[in-house]
Motif scaffolding. Structure first.
Motif, PDB file in Angstrom:
ATOM      1  N   GLU A   1       0.827  -1.199   0.000  1.00 55.13           N
ATOM      2  CA  GLU A   1       0.000   0.000   0.000  1.00 55.13           C
ATOM      3  C   GLU A   1       0.866   1.255   0.000  1.00 55.13           C
ATOM      4  OE1 GLU A   1      -2.593  -0.219   3.326  1.00 55.13           O
ATOM      5  OE2 GLU A   1      -3.825  -1.835   2.499  1.00 55.13           O
ATOM      6  N   ARG A   2       1.932   1.215   0.774  1.00 52.66           N
ATOM      7  CA  ARG A   2       2.805   2.383   0.890  1.00 52.66           C
ATOM      8  C   ARG A   2       3.590   2.632  -0.394  1.00 52.66           C
ATOM      9  NH1 ARG A   2       4.995   0.811   5.024  1.00 52.66           N
ATOM     10  NH2 ARG A   2       6.967  -0.009   4.242  1.00 52.66           N
ATOM     11  N   ARG A   3       4.047   1.551  -1.033  1.00 55.79           N
ATOM     12  CA  ARG A   3       4.881   1.688  -2.228  1.00 55.79           C
ATOM     13  C   ARG A   3       4.057   1.814  -3.511  1.00 55.79           C
ATOM     14  NH1 ARG A   3       9.739  -2.659  -2.126  1.00 55.79           N
ATOM     15  NH2 ARG A   3      10.640  -1.125  -3.545  1.00 55.79           N
ATOM     16  N   HIS A   4       2.744   1.551  -3.426  1.00 56.09           N
ATOM     17  CA  HIS A   4       1.885   1.513  -4.613  1.00 56.09           C
ATOM     18  C   HIS A   4       2.422   0.481  -5.616  1.00 56.09           C
ATOM     19  CE1 HIS A   4      -0.333   5.418  -3.808  1.00 56.09           C
ATOM     20  NE2 HIS A   4       0.639   5.420  -2.924  1.00 56.09           N
ATOM     21  N   ALA A   5       3.002  -0.591  -5.107  1.00 50.35           N
ATOM     22  CA  ALA A   5       3.617  -1.629  -5.948  1.00 50.35           C
ATOM     23  C   ALA A   5       3.862  -2.853  -5.092  1.00 50.35           C
ATOM     24  CB  ALA A   5       4.929  -1.122  -6.542  1.00 50.35           C
ATOM     25  N   ARG A   6       4.434  -3.885  -5.708  1.00 48.49           N
ATOM     26  CA  ARG A   6       4.771  -5.101  -4.981  1.00 48.49           C
ATOM     27  C   ARG A   6       5.687  -4.778  -3.797  1.00 48.49           C
ATOM     28  NH1 ARG A   6       4.620  -6.237 -10.399  1.00 48.49           N
ATOM     29  NH2 ARG A   6       3.630  -8.191 -11.064  1.00 48.49           N
ATOM     30  N   ALA A   7       5.515  -5.516  -2.702  1.00 42.22           N
ATOM     31  CA  ALA A   7       6.393  -5.325  -1.556  1.00 42.22           C
ATOM     32  C   ALA A   7       7.817  -5.733  -1.898  1.00 42.22           C
ATOM     33  CB  ALA A   7       5.883  -6.132  -0.363  1.00 42.22           C
ATOM     34  N   LEU A   8       7.954  -6.806  -2.655  1.00 40.06           N
ATOM     35  CA  LEU A   8       9.247  -7.262  -3.155  1.00 40.06           C
ATOM     36  C   LEU A   8       9.165  -7.370  -4.676  1.00 40.06           C
ATOM     37  CD1 LEU A   8      10.099 -10.095  -0.594  1.00 40.06           C
ATOM     38  CD2 LEU A   8      11.122  -7.816  -0.693  1.00 40.06           C
ATOM     39  N   HIS A   9      10.301  -7.233  -5.328  1.00 46.68           N
ATOM     40  CA  HIS A   9      10.368  -7.322  -6.795  1.00 46.68           C
ATOM     41  C   HIS A   9       9.404  -6.330  -7.458  1.00 46.68           C
ATOM     42  CE1 HIS A   9      13.006 -10.802  -6.583  1.00 46.68           C
ATOM     43  NE2 HIS A   9      12.200 -11.290  -5.659  1.00 46.68           N
ATOM     44  N   ALA A  10       9.403  -5.106  -6.931  1.00 50.88           N
ATOM     45  CA  ALA A  10       8.470  -4.092  -7.432  1.00 50.88           C
ATOM     46  C   ALA A  10       8.849  -3.585  -8.816  1.00 50.88           C
ATOM     47  CB  ALA A  10       8.415  -2.917  -6.455  1.00 50.88           C
ATOM     48  N   GLU A  11      10.130  -3.608  -9.143  1.00 57.52           N
ATOM     49  CA  GLU A  11      10.576  -3.058 -10.423  1.00 57.52           C
ATOM     50  C   GLU A  11      11.139  -4.171 -11.296  1.00 57.52           C
ATOM     51  OE1 GLU A  11      12.434   0.996 -10.824  1.00 57.52           O
ATOM     52  OE2 GLU A  11      14.209  -0.252 -11.089  1.00 57.52           O
TER      53      GLU A  11
ATOM     54  N   LEU B   1      11.774 -10.287 -15.310  1.00 55.85           N
ATOM     55  CA  LEU B   1      13.037 -10.172 -14.586  1.00 55.85           C
ATOM     56  C   LEU B   1      12.957  -8.935 -13.698  1.00 55.85           C
ATOM     57  CD1 LEU B   1      15.512 -10.982 -17.503  1.00 55.85           C
ATOM     58  CD2 LEU B   1      14.582 -12.546 -15.786  1.00 55.85           C
ATOM     59  N   SER B   2      13.395  -9.063 -12.453  1.00 52.82           N
ATOM     60  CA  SER B   2      13.139  -7.989 -11.497  1.00 52.82           C
ATOM     61  C   SER B   2      14.243  -7.871 -10.469  1.00 52.82           C
ATOM     62  CB  SER B   2      11.803  -8.244 -10.787  1.00 52.82           C
ATOM     63  OG  SER B   2      11.855  -9.482 -10.085  1.00 52.82           O
ATOM     64  N   THR B   3      14.171  -6.778  -9.724  1.00 53.83           N
ATOM     65  CA  THR B   3      15.025  -6.577  -8.555  1.00 53.83           C
ATOM     66  C   THR B   3      14.161  -6.772  -7.312  1.00 53.83           C
ATOM     67  OG1 THR B   3      14.548  -4.205  -8.582  1.00 53.83           O
ATOM     68  CG2 THR B   3      16.502  -4.939  -9.764  1.00 53.83           C
ATOM     69  N   ALA B   4      14.747  -7.271  -6.245  1.00 54.70           N
ATOM     70  CA  ALA B   4      13.963  -7.549  -5.044  1.00 54.70           C
ATOM     71  C   ALA B   4      13.727  -6.302  -4.201  1.00 54.70           C
ATOM     72  CB  ALA B   4      14.661  -8.604  -4.196  1.00 54.70           C
ATOM     73  N   THR B   5      14.728  -5.436  -4.126  1.00 53.89           N
ATOM     74  CA  THR B   5      14.692  -4.362  -3.139  1.00 53.89           C
ATOM     75  C   THR B   5      14.623  -2.967  -3.737  1.00 53.89           C
ATOM     76  OG1 THR B   5      16.026  -5.764  -1.675  1.00 53.89           O
ATOM     77  CG2 THR B   5      15.831  -3.431  -1.087  1.00 53.89           C
ATOM     78  N   TRP B   6      15.588  -2.656  -4.616  1.00 57.09           N
ATOM     79  CA  TRP B   6      15.775  -1.276  -5.051  1.00 57.09           C
ATOM     80  C   TRP B   6      14.931  -0.935  -6.264  1.00 57.09           C
ATOM     81  CZ3 TRP B   6      17.909   0.622  -1.037  1.00 57.09           C
ATOM     82  CH2 TRP B   6      18.890  -0.092  -0.334  1.00 57.09           C
ATOM     83  N   ARG B   7      14.572   0.337  -6.359  1.00 54.82           N
ATOM     84  CA  ARG B   7      13.809   0.843  -7.486  1.00 54.82           C
ATOM     85  C   ARG B   7      14.586   1.985  -8.151  1.00 54.82           C
ATOM     86  NH1 ARG B   7       7.760   1.804  -5.360  1.00 54.82           N
ATOM     87  NH2 ARG B   7       7.336   1.790  -7.593  1.00 54.82           N
ATOM     88  N   GLY B   8      14.022   2.515  -9.221  1.00 54.10           N
ATOM     89  CA  GLY B   8      14.649   3.639  -9.893  1.00 54.10           C
ATOM     90  C   GLY B   8      15.886   3.261 -10.681  1.00 54.10           C
ATOM     91  N   GLY B   9      15.996   1.985 -11.057  1.00 55.80           N
ATOM     92  CA  GLY B   9      17.149   1.556 -11.840  1.00 55.80           C
ATOM     93  C   GLY B   9      18.441   1.443 -11.061  1.00 55.80           C
ATOM     94  N   ARG B  10      18.381   1.510  -9.743  1.00 53.30           N
ATOM     95  CA  ARG B  10      19.600   1.428  -8.933  1.00 53.30           C
ATOM     96  C   ARG B  10      20.183   0.016  -9.007  1.00 53.30           C
ATOM     97  NH1 ARG B  10      15.944   4.461  -5.892  1.00 53.30           N
ATOM     98  NH2 ARG B  10      16.646   6.582  -5.376  1.00 53.30           N
ATOM     99  N   GLU B  11      21.432  -0.080  -9.359  1.00 53.85           N
ATOM    100  CA  GLU B  11      22.102  -1.373  -9.458  1.00 53.85           C
ATOM    101  C   GLU B  11      22.991  -1.576  -8.240  1.00 53.85           C
ATOM    102  OE1 GLU B  11      23.851  -1.962 -13.307  1.00 53.85           O
ATOM    103  OE2 GLU B  11      21.993  -1.459 -14.377  1.00 53.85           O
ATOM    104  N   TRP B  12      22.353  -1.588  -7.097  1.00 47.03           N
ATOM    105  CA  TRP B  12      23.020  -1.789  -5.821  1.00 47.03           C
ATOM    106  C   TRP B  12      22.900  -3.261  -5.429  1.00 47.03           C
ATOM    107  CZ3 TRP B  12      20.387   2.969  -2.995  1.00 47.03           C
ATOM    108  CH2 TRP B  12      20.866   4.137  -3.578  1.00 47.03           C
TER     109      TRP B  12
END
Length: 247
Positions: free
Chosen positions: A24-34, A66-77
């Protein structure tokens, strides 16, 4: 349902509200949002019985996210990368699943106890420079209890740019391929990773993220998740998806 799955459902029920609140807070999946969605062609690998029947069931088209678990905005951390696969019976591409579809979820994580090391060992700059694991056992019709994974060709380590740009370059070069493999855990079957099919990633597609909902218990091809870890997912995924629906 075994004791481990009963306990897993209970734990997932306790965790579910936290995942709902995060969605609800992220307006997206809790994990693998991006992530990025791709249309794939699934080609069986020539193999021997009893693997042949399973390999042939996988043939056709697939939707891969294909997704990232944590970071959004294209961050490759440092992160865990995910690969969600929907084996489709219908060639018409849609965000919504059809009867007979099969979802299988993978991550660059061999087991939950290796979570911390996986953050450091995952090659976050290139989705195709990693292997992806099903985390916990499945029951595969025709093979019994087994583990699953996706492996990459790692055909070209000289790609440059962001991971999205590298993926697009690999698709253009015909090198964006993931191999679906199985490790049987039943007596009488070889306890080695056996390739069943190759997933050729063909095109990037844009789908409504609200309508696209992978379900680890969608088992149209007879690949059924088993055990404690998979059981946790059922209430957690339901709560997370309900959290996304309130917007």
């Amino acid at each position: 349902m075994g004791l481990g799955e009963i306990v897993g459902r209970a734990v997932g029920t306790l965790w579910g509200p936290q995942f709902r609140a995060t969605s609800e807070r992220r307006h997206a999946r809790a994990l693998h949002a991006e992530g990025i969605c791709l249309q794939a062609e699934v080609v069986p690998v020539q193999t021997d019985p009893p693997f042949t029947d399973v390999a042939e069931r996988l043939a056709g088209s697939a939707l891969v996210r294909l997704s990232t678990a944590t970071w959004r905005g294209g961050r490759e951390w440092p992160d865990i990368l995910g690969a969600s696969v929907r084996f489709r019976r219908d060639t018409h591409l849609s965000a919504e699943a059809a009867p007979g579809d099969q979802d299988v979820l993978f991550a660059t994580l061999r087991h939950v106890v290796t979570l911390a090391p996986a953050f450091l060992s995952t090659h976050v700059h290139d989705w195709l420079d990693n292997d992806y694991y099903g985390l916990a056992p499945f029951t595969v019709r025709g093979l019994g209890k087994a583990k699953l994974r996706l492996t990459s060709l790692r055909a070209d380590s000289q790609r440059h740019g962001s991971r999205v740009e590298r993926l697009r370059d690999a698709m253009y070069a015909g090198q964006a391929v993931l191999t679906f493999e199985v490790l049987p855990r039943e007596r009488g079957l070889p306890h080695t990773w056996t390739p069943l099919a190759e997933l050729f990633l063909r095109d990037e597609v844009v789908l409504d993220p609200e309508r696209l909902r992978f379900d680890p218990f969608r088992d149209g091809l007879g690949i059924i998740p088993r055990g404690f870890l998979h059981a946790i997912r059922l209430p957690v995924y339901q709560q997370s998806q309900e959290g996304r629906s309130v917007h």
